[in-house]
Design a protein around this motif. Structure first.
Motif, PDB file in Angstrom:
ATOM      1  N   VAL A  11      -6.325   8.587  -6.863  1.00  0.00           N
ATOM      2  CA  VAL A  11      -5.444   9.713  -6.528  1.00  0.00           C
ATOM      3  C   VAL A  11      -6.243  11.004  -6.660  1.00  0.00           C
ATOM      4  O   VAL A  11      -6.930  11.215  -7.662  1.00  0.00           O
ATOM      5  CB  VAL A  11      -4.223   9.760  -7.475  1.00  0.00           C
ATOM      6  N   LEU A 124      -2.318  14.073  -4.077  1.00  0.00           N
ATOM      7  CA  LEU A 124      -1.185  14.503  -4.899  1.00  0.00           C
ATOM      8  C   LEU A 124      -1.300  16.005  -5.099  1.00  0.00           C
ATOM      9  O   LEU A 124      -2.188  16.476  -5.800  1.00  0.00           O
ATOM     10  CB  LEU A 124      -1.190  13.787  -6.253  1.00  0.00           C
ATOM     11  N   LEU A 147       1.123  12.817  -1.176  1.00  0.00           N
ATOM     12  CA  LEU A 147       2.338  13.052  -1.954  1.00  0.00           C
ATOM     13  C   LEU A 147       2.431  14.515  -2.360  1.00  0.00           C
ATOM     14  O   LEU A 147       1.449  15.109  -2.809  1.00  0.00           O
ATOM     15  CB  LEU A 147       2.333  12.184  -3.220  1.00  0.00           C
ATOM     16  N   TYR A 162       3.011  13.173 -11.734  1.00  0.00           N
ATOM     17  CA  TYR A 162       2.038  12.079 -11.770  1.00  0.00           C
ATOM     18  C   TYR A 162       2.719  10.726 -11.558  1.00  0.00           C
ATOM     19  O   TYR A 162       2.127   9.816 -10.976  1.00  0.00           O
ATOM     20  CB  TYR A 162       1.275  12.097 -13.097  1.00  0.00           C
ATOM     21  N   ALA A 165       2.714   9.398  -8.077  1.00  0.00           N
ATOM     22  CA  ALA A 165       1.513   8.657  -7.669  1.00  0.00           C
ATOM     23  C   ALA A 165       1.503   7.254  -8.252  1.00  0.00           C
ATOM     24  O   ALA A 165       1.141   6.288  -7.560  1.00  0.00           O
ATOM     25  CB  ALA A 165       0.265   9.423  -8.091  1.00  0.00           C
TER      26      ALA A 165
END
Length: 230
Positions: A11, A124, A147, A162, A165
């Motif tokens: 991520v 993210l 995201l 978080y 993710a």
């Protein structure tokens, strides 16, 4: 240090880590106020950054109802305009969308492509869904999934961002690696059990001696090489 085979999904933070956010905002401010010299542009950039940081912290502390990054960017652009004496609605409107037009760092695209051959890769970002869509297209960032913190109605380092993710990854958090140029971001990822990798970028937030990140690198190229070697 864990081995790459312990990681299932990678991520990435986007703003500042994969794209040059300070440089892009600085360029947008200069375009809006072309008579400004470098020192004046830097002062106006500080006005922008301080407003964004302050408002995100207010939301984190529940002193302001959540609003997405587009709204905060419009407010920041208006503050810059007020400070610079800028009155053109068209110019201010374009300035407010500067986050949609940020250039990738020199190693971002190649590094992302290399990692994507081995791992599912996610972006993210604090950027709103609409901003992130346009930024990804402008910068040429090719994720398996991108995201937005807008879906959590919060800003990092709130744990729920978080978890977006981790939920998308569909595996335990200790098998998800968070990559960022901001130590505060990685500390936030650690609170939900994610693995962490720091990448040095200009304008990023450097780790403290007390930070215990799984990987540290001077560039994305270096990090990709380390992951490929383990």
């Amino acid at each position: 240090m864990p081995e790459a085979r312990d990681i299932e999904v990678v991520v990435f933070d986007v703003l500042g880590t994969m794209v040059d956010e300070p440089g892009g905002l600085r360029a947008a401010i200069h375009d809006a106020v072309p008579a400004s010299d470098d020192a004046a542009v830097d002062q106006l950039l500080t006005v922008w950054q301080e407003h964004v940081e302050h408002e995100q912290q207010r939301i984190e502390k529940h002193n302001r109802t959540y609003v997405n990054s587009e709204i905060i960017d419009r407010e920041a652009a208006q503050r810059v305009a007020d400070r610079a004496g800028l009155t053109s609605p068209t110019v201010i409107k374009r300035l407010a969308t500067a986050s949609q037009r940020l250039k990738p760092w020199n190693d971002s695209l190649a590094g992302l492509t290399r990692l994507a051959r081995r791992f599912p890769v996610l972006g993210l970002s604090h950027a709103s869904r609409a901003t992130l869509l346009r930024l990804n297209a402008y910068a040429g960032l090719r994720w398996h999934q991108a995201l937005s913190a807008e879906d959590a109605r919060a800003y990092k380092p709130a744990p729920e961002v978080y978890r977006l993710a981790v939920d998308a990854a569909g595996c335990p958090p200790e098998r998800v690696l968070m990559v960022a140029a901001h130590a505060w971001d990685l500390r936030g990822a650690q609170t939900v059990g994610m693995r962490t990798a720091y990448v040095q970028r200009p304008g990023g937030d450097a780790p403290k001696n007390s930070d215990t990140f799984d990987w540290r690198s001077n560039s994305l190229d270096e990090l990709v090489t380390m992951l490929a070697a383990t």
